[in-house]
Design an enzyme around this catalytic site. Structure first.
Site, short mmCIF file in Angstrom:
data_model
loop_
_atom_site.label_atom_id
_atom_site.label_comp_id
_atom_site.label_asym_id
_atom_site.label_seq_id
_atom_site.Cartn_x
_atom_site.Cartn_y
_atom_site.Cartn_z
N GLY A 7 0.82 -1.21 0.00
CA GLY A 7 0.00 0.00 0.00
C GLY A 7 0.85 1.26 0.00
NE ARG A 20 -2.25 -4.28 -1.05
CZ ARG A 20 -1.72 -3.81 0.05
NH1 ARG A 20 -0.74 -4.45 0.65
NH2 ARG A 20 -2.17 -2.68 0.58
CG ASP A 42 3.12 -9.98 4.95
OD1 ASP A 42 3.56 -10.53 5.99
OD2 ASP A 42 1.90 -9.92 4.69
CE LYS A 74 4.46 -0.04 2.52
NZ LYS A 74 3.63 -0.81 1.58
CB THR A 75 2.91 -0.07 6.60
OG1 THR A 75 1.48 -0.14 6.72
CG2 THR A 75 3.50 -0.43 7.96
CG ASP A 82 -1.75 -0.49 8.17
OD1 ASP A 82 -2.23 0.52 7.63
OD2 ASP A 82 -2.07 -1.64 7.84
CG MET A 85 -6.86 2.08 5.51
SD MET A 85 -6.06 2.81 4.07
CE MET A 85 -7.08 2.14 2.79
P1 FBP Z 1 0.56 -1.85 3.58
O1 FBP Z 1 0.67 -2.55 4.90
O2 FBP Z 1 0.84 -2.70 2.41
O3 FBP Z 1 1.38 -0.59 3.60
O4 FBP Z 1 -0.94 -1.36 3.34
C1 FBP Z 1 -1.65 -0.68 4.27
C2 FBP Z 1 -3.08 -0.41 3.88
O5 FBP Z 1 -3.26 0.96 3.59
C3 FBP Z 1 -4.03 -0.85 4.98
O6 FBP Z 1 -4.20 0.16 5.94
C4 FBP Z 1 -5.29 -1.16 4.24
O7 FBP Z 1 -6.08 -2.09 4.94
C5 FBP Z 1 -4.78 -1.73 2.96
O8 FBP Z 1 -3.50 -1.15 2.74
C6 FBP Z 1 -5.67 -1.46 1.78
O9 FBP Z 1 -5.04 -1.87 0.63
P2 FBP Z 1 -5.70 -1.85 -0.80
O10 FBP Z 1 -5.97 -0.42 -1.15
O11 FBP Z 1 -4.68 -2.48 -1.68
O12 FBP Z 1 -6.97 -2.64 -0.69
#
Ligand code: FBP
Length: 549
Positions: A77, A141, A172, A198-199, A201, A246
């Site tokens: 993400g 992804r 991951d 990175k994230t 979250d 999120m």
């Molecule tokens: P990452 O952990 O890959 O950085 O993604 C975080 C995130 O933004 C989450 O908060 C959210 O649940 C998810 O990606 C949504 O991803 P997508 O837009 O691909 O459905």
């Protein structure tokens, strides 16, 4: 391309670097490391990259100035600051030697496997300095975990003379970076692999990684919006706003936003799980806050809900686990096929335990239907599609109606619903993220120049001014343990959930009763890029509290 005035002004911003990275560096090695769990298994799986020391960069007289070709991948993400990691790495490899080259693989790890790439130039990089988003090369992804992918990757890396690959990702993707580093080391392919945390979250952090990049900007963006809603709410005094935030599983974003805005209610999934709360307990908890405020004449408020909440409610977690199982064909491991929705629902109901059936039937009919029917490409229940904010407000309304009949509540309950996620994931990075990300990227160039592989780029002491930040690297194996994933034991980086004994949660818990009853809203306003340092350079409350500052 046309640009806004802020974009133009922001492009000229020169991100700050830790003092050590402002000149030549040498490595200061710490003691040998161990993984956080399952040491024997992790050591056996990573014989070439296990046990390496944590390293720190310190100033030196001179350094290795050989030209080096490097590749970079954005994985998963979007998170604010990704472009600055790339520009930091670009400036870093060029500062070593102007003949160094940086290549970007397109649309995530798939670009490496499919040999889709671009070469960065000064003009190209300059277009993206200090901007949000991952659009410079795109993200994806695709999971890099199969030998065939690693072998396909090495072909293009050899063709481009690439000596090191930087993978920007969450837990991951960094786990996969570690597996790739080990694989290339075992095969003596001469390609180093470096990870970068990175994230939005915020769940990739530990003793060595203070925070994942993007968390700061995303939380500040959501907090601005929540603050605006709270001002509206306190002006109109007629709505309860249910705001989902999120964050796939951990509740760090919800907690940080609560610390910044002081809402009436904020749910923390990790606490819901620890207290073994049922959905009805969660609903009653919110309804009580609504009823108490109504008794004071305040028929308005805000409720923050973490995206992953539903999966942390123990009874629903058990139900989802069994749904995932019964909807998979055990012989093929593929999702079962059904003639129509009714057949699928009947099959589910006939094949889950009586306890899980009771939980399923206690849910509103449309949510139960969605749980039984919607699958992701791996056949798993699509929990993220559940509109928890609407589900909870409906159930709270029903509870309040009951209480009204019993004479326990006498208010009005009007609701509004919001989901904030994409509003913040690509925001222009705050000064903190702009500096942090640029430093992470620049630092990666020094890990590469010093021959490191299987390391994650780290920058520490980030609550202090940037010049005092500490740059270095941590072996990725140090963060690993064995966990059960998709029916198999796998080495993975341990995910950092909200710690109920941690200072950020404890502070929140000490204040929430007051915030629930009174109207104690704080209005953080928009991220500021230019102005006084106390306005522009604040890091998150989470980090400040964690570091006891
Ligand atoms: P990452 O952990 O890959 O950085 O993604 C975080 C995130 O933004 C989450 O908060 C959210 O649940 C998810 O990606 C949504 O991803 P997508 O837009 O691909 O459905």
């Amino acid at each position: 391309m046309e640009k806004s005035a802020l974009q133009i002004a922001r492009a000229a911003y020169q991100p700050k670097l830790p003092k050590a990275l402002q000149g030549p560096v040498k490595v200061k090695e710490g003691a040998a490391t161990q993984s956080v769990g399952n040491q024997d298994e992790i050591k056996a799986l990573f014989p070439n990259t296990y046990g390496m020391p944590v390293v720190e960069f310190v100033s030196a007289e001179s350094e290795n100035k050989e030209a080096v070709n490097v590749g970079i991948i954005l994985s998963g993400g979007q998170a604010p600051g990704g472009h600055n990691v790339i520009s930091g790495l670009y400036d870093g490899v060029k500062s070593l030697n102007k003949d160094s080259k940086l290549y970007g693989f397109l649309m995530g790890p798939g670009g490496l496997v499919d040999h889709k790439y671009v070469e960065f130039t000064d003009e190209f990089i300059d277009e993206y300095r200090n901007t949000g988003g991952f659009d410079i090369i795109g993200s994806g992804r695709t999971k890099l975990e199969k030998e065939a992918q690693f072998e396909s990757g090495i072909e293009i890396l050899r063709k481009l003379g690439i000596k090191a690959l930087v993978i920007i990702g969450g837990d991951d993707s960094n786990t996969n970076a570690c597996v790739l580093a080990e694989y290339y080391a075992a095969k003596n392919y001469g390609v180093q692999v470096i990870g970068c945390p990175k994230t939005i979250d915020g769940d990739l952090k530990n003793e060595q990684i203070e925070t994942s990049f993007g968390f700061d900007t995303a939380c500040k963006t959501y907090s601005e919006l929540i603050g605006n809603i709270q001002r509206d709410c306190n002006s109109a005094r007629k709505y309860w706003h249910f705001i989902k935030l999120m964050g796939r599983s951990a509740s760090h974003i919800a907690l940080e936003c609560a610390l910044q805005t002081q809402p009436n209610v904020c749910l923390i999934s990790e606490e819901v799980e620890a207290k073994q709360m049922s959905l009805d307990d969660v609903v009653a908890y919110i309804a009580k806050a609504v009823a108490d405020r109504a008794a004071d004449g305040n028929n308005f408020g805000t409720v923050l809900i973490p995206e992953g909440l539903i999966e942390f409610i123990p009874a629903i977690k058990r139900l989802i686990a069994q749904l995932n199982e019964v909807l998979t064909d055990p012989t093929t491991g593929e999702p079962r096929e059904f003639a129509n929705a009714d057949e699928q629902i009947a099959f589910v109901k006939g094949n889950i335990t009586a306890e899980n059936l009771a939980v399923l039937e206690s849910l509103p009919a449309d949510v139960a239907r969605q749980l039984c029917l919607d699958r992701d490409p791996h056949g798993n229940v699509q929990v993220s599609l559940i509109e928890t904010e609407k589900l909870l407000s409906r159930m709270v309304a029903a509870k309040l109606a009951e209480w009204k009949k019993e004479g326990k509540y006498n208010g009005k309950f009007g609701t509004q619903h919001h989901f904030f996620g994409y509003e913040g994931r690509c925001a222009a990075p705050s000064n903190y993220d702009a500096d942090y990300c640029y430093s992470l990227g620049y630092n990666a160039s020094r890990l590469i120049a010093n021959g490191k592989t299987g390391y994650m780029s780290i920058i520490k002491n980030t609550t202090a001014p940037a010049a005092e930040w500490i740059a270095g690297g941590v072996p990725i194996t140090m963060m690993m343990n064995i966990e059960r994933r998709n029916g198999a034991n796998k080495p993975v980086i341990r995910k950092a959930l909200v710690e109920l004994e941690g200072a950020p949660f404890k502070y929140f818990a000490s204040k929430r009763e007051q915030w629930a009853r009174e109207t104690s809203y704080v209005y953080p306003g928009p991220i500021q890029y230019f102005g006084p340092t106390e306005v522009c350079d604040q890091c998150t409350k989470t980090l400040t509290l964690e570091q006891g500052k």
